[in-house]
Motif scaffolding. Structure first.
Motif, PDB file in Angstrom:
ATOM      1  N   LYS A 185       0.836  -1.201   0.000  1.00  0.00           N
ATOM      2  CA  LYS A 185       0.000   0.000   0.000  1.00  0.00           C
ATOM      3  C   LYS A 185       0.874   1.256   0.000  1.00  0.00           C
ATOM      4  CE  LYS A 185      -3.614  -2.466   2.442  1.00  0.00           C
ATOM      5  NZ  LYS A 185      -2.965  -3.756   2.084  1.00  0.00           N
ATOM      6  N   VAL A 186       0.474   2.244  -0.791  1.00  0.00           N
ATOM      7  CA  VAL A 186       1.258   3.469  -0.965  1.00  0.00           C
ATOM      8  C   VAL A 186       0.409   4.675  -0.599  1.00  0.00           C
ATOM      9  CG1 VAL A 186       2.506   4.913  -2.599  1.00  0.00           C
ATOM     10  CG2 VAL A 186       2.617   2.417  -2.816  1.00  0.00           C
ATOM     11  N   VAL A 187       0.938   5.511   0.279  1.00  0.00           N
ATOM     12  CA  VAL A 187       0.313   6.782   0.641  1.00  0.00           C
ATOM     13  C   VAL A 187       1.229   7.899   0.158  1.00  0.00           C
ATOM     14  CG1 VAL A 187      -0.585   8.225   2.505  1.00  0.00           C
ATOM     15  CG2 VAL A 187      -0.745   5.734   2.685  1.00  0.00           C
ATOM     16  N   LEU A 188       0.779   8.650  -0.828  1.00  0.00           N
ATOM     17  CA  LEU A 188       1.590   9.739  -1.379  1.00  0.00           C
ATOM     18  C   LEU A 188       1.421  10.982  -0.510  1.00  0.00           C
ATOM     19  CD1 LEU A 188       0.792   9.187  -5.168  1.00  0.00           C
ATOM     20  CD2 LEU A 188       2.900   8.580  -3.956  1.00  0.00           C
ATOM     21  N   GLU A 189       1.994  10.912   0.679  1.00  0.00           N
ATOM     22  CA  GLU A 189       1.861  11.972   1.674  1.00  0.00           C
ATOM     23  C   GLU A 189       3.140  12.010   2.500  1.00  0.00           C
ATOM     24  OE1 GLU A 189       1.204  14.884   3.789  1.00  0.00           O
ATOM     25  OE2 GLU A 189      -0.619  14.394   2.673  1.00  0.00           O
ATOM     26  N   SER A 190       3.745  13.207   2.601  1.00  0.00           N
ATOM     27  CA  SER A 190       5.020  13.348   3.313  1.00  0.00           C
ATOM     28  C   SER A 190       4.861  13.624   4.800  1.00  0.00           C
ATOM     29  CB  SER A 190       5.864  14.462   2.682  1.00  0.00           C
ATOM     30  OG  SER A 190       6.201  14.144   1.350  1.00  0.00           O
ATOM     31  N   ASP A 191       3.735  14.200   5.204  1.00  0.00           N
ATOM     32  CA  ASP A 191       3.530  14.500   6.611  1.00  0.00           C
ATOM     33  C   ASP A 191       3.262  13.204   7.379  1.00  0.00           C
ATOM     34  OD1 ASP A 191       1.106  15.174   8.777  1.00  0.00           O
ATOM     35  OD2 ASP A 191       2.833  16.502   8.860  1.00  0.00           O
ATOM     36  N   ARG A 194      -0.352  12.816   8.975  1.00  0.00           N
ATOM     37  CA  ARG A 194      -1.379  12.666   7.951  1.00  0.00           C
ATOM     38  C   ARG A 194      -1.264  11.311   7.252  1.00  0.00           C
ATOM     39  NH1 ARG A 194      -6.325  13.083   5.985  1.00  0.00           N
ATOM     40  NH2 ARG A 194      -6.411  13.420   3.731  1.00  0.00           N
ATOM     41  N   ALA A 195      -0.046  10.927   6.920  1.00  0.00           N
ATOM     42  CA  ALA A 195       0.161   9.651   6.227  1.00  0.00           C
ATOM     43  C   ALA A 195      -0.300   8.487   7.083  1.00  0.00           C
ATOM     44  CB  ALA A 195       1.638   9.493   5.862  1.00  0.00           C
ATOM     45  N   ARG A 196       0.071   8.495   8.352  1.00  0.00           N
ATOM     46  CA  ARG A 196      -0.300   7.367   9.225  1.00  0.00           C
ATOM     47  C   ARG A 196      -1.791   7.363   9.533  1.00  0.00           C
ATOM     48  NH1 ARG A 196       5.068   8.383  12.501  1.00  0.00           N
ATOM     49  NH2 ARG A 196       6.448   6.793  11.579  1.00  0.00           N
ATOM     50  N   THR A 197      -2.415   8.524   9.569  1.00  0.00           N
ATOM     51  CA  THR A 197      -3.864   8.567   9.763  1.00  0.00           C
ATOM     52  C   THR A 197      -4.588   7.923   8.585  1.00  0.00           C
ATOM     53  OG1 THR A 197      -3.797  10.535  11.170  1.00  0.00           O
ATOM     54  CG2 THR A 197      -5.865  10.081  10.037  1.00  0.00           C
ATOM     55  N   LEU A 198      -4.184   8.287   7.371  1.00  0.00           N
ATOM     56  CA  LEU A 198      -4.771   7.669   6.185  1.00  0.00           C
ATOM     57  C   LEU A 198      -4.539   6.162   6.189  1.00  0.00           C
ATOM     58  CD1 LEU A 198      -3.717  10.251   3.445  1.00  0.00           C
ATOM     59  CD2 LEU A 198      -6.067   9.653   4.048  1.00  0.00           C
ATOM     60  N   ALA A 199      -3.333   5.771   6.576  1.00  0.00           N
ATOM     61  CA  ALA A 199      -2.996   4.348   6.610  1.00  0.00           C
ATOM     62  C   ALA A 199      -3.862   3.608   7.626  1.00  0.00           C
ATOM     63  CB  ALA A 199      -1.519   4.171   6.929  1.00  0.00           C
ATOM     64  N   GLY A 242       5.534   8.896   2.297  1.00  0.00           N
ATOM     65  CA  GLY A 242       6.603   9.881   2.363  1.00  0.00           C
ATOM     66  C   GLY A 242       6.828  10.563   1.028  1.00  0.00           C
ATOM     67  N   ASP A 243       8.007  11.156   0.886  1.00  0.00           N
ATOM     68  CA  ASP A 243       8.333  11.812  -0.379  1.00  0.00           C
ATOM     69  C   ASP A 243       8.733  10.752  -1.409  1.00  0.00           C
ATOM     70  OD1 ASP A 243      10.962  11.050   0.228  1.00  0.00           O
ATOM     71  OD2 ASP A 243      11.540  13.047   0.899  1.00  0.00           O
ATOM     72  N   GLU A 244       9.061  11.213  -2.606  1.00  0.00           N
ATOM     73  CA  GLU A 244       9.343  10.283  -3.697  1.00  0.00           C
ATOM     74  C   GLU A 244      10.513   9.354  -3.373  1.00  0.00           C
ATOM     75  OE1 GLU A 244       9.749  12.106  -7.481  1.00  0.00           O
ATOM     76  OE2 GLU A 244       7.755  13.033  -7.445  1.00  0.00           O
ATOM     77  N   THR A 245      11.558   9.923  -2.776  1.00  0.00           N
ATOM     78  CA  THR A 245      12.729   9.111  -2.464  1.00  0.00           C
ATOM     79  C   THR A 245      12.396   8.024  -1.460  1.00  0.00           C
ATOM     80  OG1 THR A 245      14.238  10.952  -2.911  1.00  0.00           O
ATOM     81  CG2 THR A 245      15.069   9.152  -1.539  1.00  0.00           C
ATOM     82  N   ARG A 246      11.639   8.386  -0.427  1.00  0.00           N
ATOM     83  CA  ARG A 246      11.286   7.402   0.601  1.00  0.00           C
ATOM     84  C   ARG A 246      10.406   6.299   0.027  1.00  0.00           C
ATOM     85  NH1 ARG A 246       9.719   8.049   6.889  1.00  0.00           N
ATOM     86  NH2 ARG A 246       8.635   6.060   7.158  1.00  0.00           N
TER      87      ARG A 246
END
Length: 288
Positions: A185-191, A194-199, A242-246
């Motif tokens: 699963k991919v969350v395109l969110e760097s914060d 916010r990312a973990r809440t969506l997850a 996270g960001d693209e690199t992560r």
């Protein structure tokens, strides 16, 4: 056939429950979306939920190359003889384009759920009797015994909701030849918050299913990790955010662990029928 399947599906695919064509009025929208996924370079589309050849056929017909697979077809909902026949028909019309992914589903979702491993073995026996070739099916394998079945009686494994460590264990048991295509699963969110809440919002329904929680416990997580929406440790292990690199690094962890192909699922807070096409484009760009 396994080597050909590996080459065809490539390193990346898209996992989506929204591409299932239950509503005829959405057929044009879905055909357009899967055609774009093919253009973006994804090697496969994996249809979430209890899907079958019937769901895959319109997407295969709308494209020329991409593989369409079931992830998964429940053994409780489809008779083996009918499964073998529908596979043969679709494969005859579009050779090598349909991947039959099978699994035992969950006790909460299937009234018939009893002795799932034995039932799966019996199902594979019946498929064999119906003439379905073992190297043309994949198993959603979480536990060691089912991973061994995926090695011995299928073309490989398509495990859902697993970690890079589970992928490494699966590869060790499978050996080199079978296809290993975990979902991630991919969350395109760097914060982080916010990312973990969506997850966690998305993970909640899976943490109510013992097949998944038992697999986490079997693979080094604790009861605390699977409680209260999942610990940060668990969320970070089964989601790439996270960001693209992560995100690129997290996906690569699965390949380094032994995955031939990673089925990527966008998690963005949308509905089960929404098509995150812009996110698919961004993901294709960052993985290029």
């Amino acid at each position: 056939m396994t080597d050909a399947l590996k080459e065809t599906v490539g390193r990346y695919g898209i996992w989506s429950a929204a591409l299932r064509a239950d509503d005829p009025s959405r057929s044009g929208e879905l055909a357009e979306a899967v055609a774009e996924l093919e253009e973006l370079g994804y090697g496969a589309v994996w249809l979430g939920g209890n899907t079958s050849a019937r769901d895959a056929a319109p997407l295969i017909e709308a494209t020329s190359r991409i593989v369409v697979g079931t992830s998964i077809q429940s053994i409780w909902e489809h008779e083996p003889a009918a499964t073998a026949a529908s596979f043969a028909d679709l494969d005859s019309a579009h050779p090598g384009r349909f991947a039959l992914g099978l699994g035992v589903s969950h006790a909460k979702l299937a009234e018939q759920y009893r002795r799932p491993y034995s039932a799966l073995v019996s199902y594979l026996d019946a498929l064999d009797e119906a003439g379905h070739p073992a190297d043309r099916r994949l198993l959603a394998a979480l536990g060691p015994k089912t991973i061994d079945l995926a090695r011995d009686r299928a073309a490989g494994s398509i495990p859902y909701l697993v970690t890079a460590d589970h992928t490494a264990t699966s590869r060790e048991r499978l050996g080199d030849a079978p296809l290993l295509a975990p979902e991630l699963k991919v969350v395109l969110e760097s914060d982080p918050a916010r990312a973990r809440t969506l997850a966690r919002d998305y993970l909640a329904m899976y943490l109510a299913l013992p097949n998944y929680t038992n697999n986490f416990l079997r693979n080094g997580f604790t009861e605390d990790d699977v409680a209260n929406g999942g610990s940060d440790r668990l969320v970070d292990a089964v989601f790439a955010w996270g960001d693209e690199t992560r995100i690129r690094t997290r996906v690569e962890e699965f390949h380094k662990a032994g995955a031939d192909h990673v089925a990527l699922q966008i998690v963005d807070g949308g509905t089960r029928t929404s098509l995150p096409r812009e996110a698919w484009r961004k993901l294709a760009s960052l993985l290029a």
